[in-house]
Scaffold this motif. Structure first.
Motif, mmCIF file in Angstrom:
data_model
loop_
_atom_site.group_PDB
_atom_site.id
_atom_site.type_symbol
_atom_site.label_atom_id
_atom_site.label_comp_id
_atom_site.label_asym_id
_atom_site.label_seq_id
_atom_site.Cartn_x
_atom_site.Cartn_y
_atom_site.Cartn_z
ATOM 1 N N TYR A 211 0.822 -1.219 0.000
ATOM 2 C CA TYR A 211 0.000 0.000 0.000
ATOM 3 C C TYR A 211 0.850 1.261 0.000
ATOM 4 O O TYR A 211 1.833 1.364 0.735
ATOM 5 N N LYS A 212 0.475 2.201 -0.852
ATOM 6 C CA LYS A 212 1.063 3.533 -0.854
ATOM 7 C C LYS A 212 -0.072 4.536 -0.660
ATOM 8 O O LYS A 212 -1.047 4.532 -1.402
ATOM 9 N N ALA A 213 0.073 5.409 0.319
ATOM 10 C CA ALA A 213 -1.027 6.269 0.742
ATOM 11 C C ALA A 213 -1.549 7.184 -0.358
ATOM 12 O O ALA A 213 -2.720 7.566 -0.350
ATOM 13 N N TYR A 214 -0.674 7.539 -1.318
ATOM 14 C CA TYR A 214 -1.094 8.485 -2.354
ATOM 15 C C TYR A 214 -0.873 7.948 -3.765
ATOM 16 O O TYR A 214 -0.801 8.721 -4.714
ATOM 17 N N ALA A 215 -0.817 6.639 -3.899
ATOM 18 C CA ALA A 215 -0.810 6.035 -5.232
ATOM 19 C C ALA A 215 -2.241 5.957 -5.738
ATOM 20 O O ALA A 215 -3.191 5.817 -4.965
ATOM 21 N N THR A 216 -2.417 6.059 -7.044
ATOM 22 C CA THR A 216 -3.763 6.043 -7.614
ATOM 23 C C THR A 216 -3.895 4.926 -8.637
ATOM 24 O O THR A 216 -2.897 4.376 -9.124
ATOM 25 N N ASN A 217 -5.148 4.633 -8.956
ATOM 26 C CA ASN A 217 -5.443 3.552 -9.898
ATOM 27 C C ASN A 217 -6.071 4.053 -11.183
ATOM 28 O O ASN A 217 -6.894 3.398 -11.784
ATOM 29 N N GLY A 218 -5.720 5.281 -11.584
ATOM 30 C CA GLY A 218 -6.199 5.780 -12.864
ATOM 31 C C GLY A 218 -7.220 6.886 -12.776
ATOM 32 O O GLY A 218 -7.400 7.630 -13.746
#
Length: 385
Positions: A211-218
């Protein structure tokens, strides 16, 4: 009072807008409120304080608005849907934490029951003069969402929308009431909880190690976790990378701020929410929001009785501003008339969107009372000449 298993106070009620807003928050799943008493918003949290022990949640009266606005952000990261309630002077104090909520992408709802200003102003009387403050009050670039109800029923209905949007986009959402709407008592119908569309938080499905707190999925909106669930998270107001760690350099700033703006701007058309009346044949369009829309109604009807082709565009979501709607109307109408309980704020957005194609006539009012319909009618007649 009879509540369903989710704590929703169902049925038909005669309550004021402040109380209806509280019931909407409870129905949306709000279970933590921190606030400080300030006229004319106090009744929202008074009702919450009396209702929340029956449902399971927390209300804290903080020492001031600064403490209130940071307390709700901490509670959001503990997993709660959260809200604070204030009026103009208190909102000014909260602005540092509005920016903090924006950069940390903390979902929250901030209720502003507007009153006359500047400063202490008219504590018990209405205004709509905080509209630009909620857009530009905190420093830096960010995009909040703001809604403006015009009745106790809308205070209930749109409060649920406000919480849903806060969760969907992970932004601070402002609920821009005013003293008149807050204190007027009308019929409010509250359906059972199972009939309401409630957006849940975007909980991650990634295991702690991935998990990365500010990664997004598009879609530019990160997933969340809550403190205590075994995830290592770092939340900071500094410019940060996808892990949430400070990364104070130009490329990271560009990427982060671009995404904070983009998640709203790229969905601007989906966020348009307006109510239109008589627009099909309109040559003059009155643009209004909140309590002023109810005063504008009789003026518009009188103008139509006199043979004028006047339409009404009521803004429900005021930020982001519905630029495309105004631009399209500006291609065929003769003028816009913009009444508001301030000395000219949202009229500037109408002018910007109309881009000089047609006249935009302001109908300002310093607050303390609402307009007389005759004032608005006079400006409609002026626009027709």
């Amino acid at each position: 009072m009879k509540a369903d298993p989710k704590g929703v106070l169902t049925g038909t009620h005669f309550i004021d807008g402040d109380h209806a807003a509280c019931e909407g928050a409870l129905a949306a799943g709000c279970r933590f409120v921190a606030g400080y008493p300030i006229t004319p918003s106090t009744e929202v949290v008074e009702r919450f304080a009396s209702r929340i022990p029956l449902i399971g949640g927390v209300f804290i009266q903080m020492e001031d608005e600064i403490a209130s606005s940071i307390a709700i952000l901490g509670a959001a990261w503990a997993g709660k849907k959260v809200m604070t309630v204030t009026s103009g002077p208190g909102l000014s104090l909260m602005m540092e934490h509005v920016g903090y909520a924006a950069i940390t992408e903390t979902p929250c709802v901030i209720v502003d029951v507007q009153r006359g200003g500047p400063s202490t102003g008219l504590p018990t009387l209405p205004a709509q003069a905080d509209m630009m403050q909620v857009k530009w009050g905190s420093h830096g670039d960010y995009e909040p969402i703001a809604l403006s109800p015009n009745s106790p029923q809308e205070c209930f209905d749109l409060m649920i929308t406000a919480f849903n949007l806060a969760e969907q986009y992970r932004v601070p959402v402002f609920f821009m009431m005013d003293e008149v709407v807050g204190h007027m008592t009308e019929r409010v119908v509250i359906p059972v909880g199972s009939a309401l569309e409630i957006a849940e938080r975007r909980w991650t499905k990634h295991p702690p190690g991935e998990y990365k707190a500010y990664a997004t999925n598009g879609d530019m909106v990160p997933e969340m976790v809550k403190a205590g669930d075994g995830y290592r998270i770092h939340i900071t107001g500094l410019t940060h990378d996808e892990k949430g760690y400070p990364a104070m350099n130009v490329p990271t700033q560009k990427k982060l701020v671009g995404r904070l703006l983009g998640k709203i701007r790229d969905n601007r058309e989906q966020l348009i929410d307006v109510r239109a009346e008589h627009l099909d044949d309109a040559e003059i369009v009155v643009v209004s929001f909140g309590i002023t829309s109810r005063v504008a109604g009789p003026a518009i009807e009188e103008a139509r009785r006199q043979g004028l082709k006047v339409g009404h565009l009521r803004l429900i979501i005021t930020w982001p501003f519905p630029i495309s709607v105004i631009r399209k109307l500006a291609e065929r109408v003769k003028a816009f008339v913009v009444p508001e309980l301030n000395m000219g704020q949202m009229v500037l957005e109408v002018e910007r969107a109309a881009a000089g194609r047609v006249p935009v006539i302001s109908v300002p009012h310093a607050g303390g009372t609402v307009h007389e319909p005759e004032e608005i009618l006079a400006k409609i007649l002026e626009a027709q000449r």
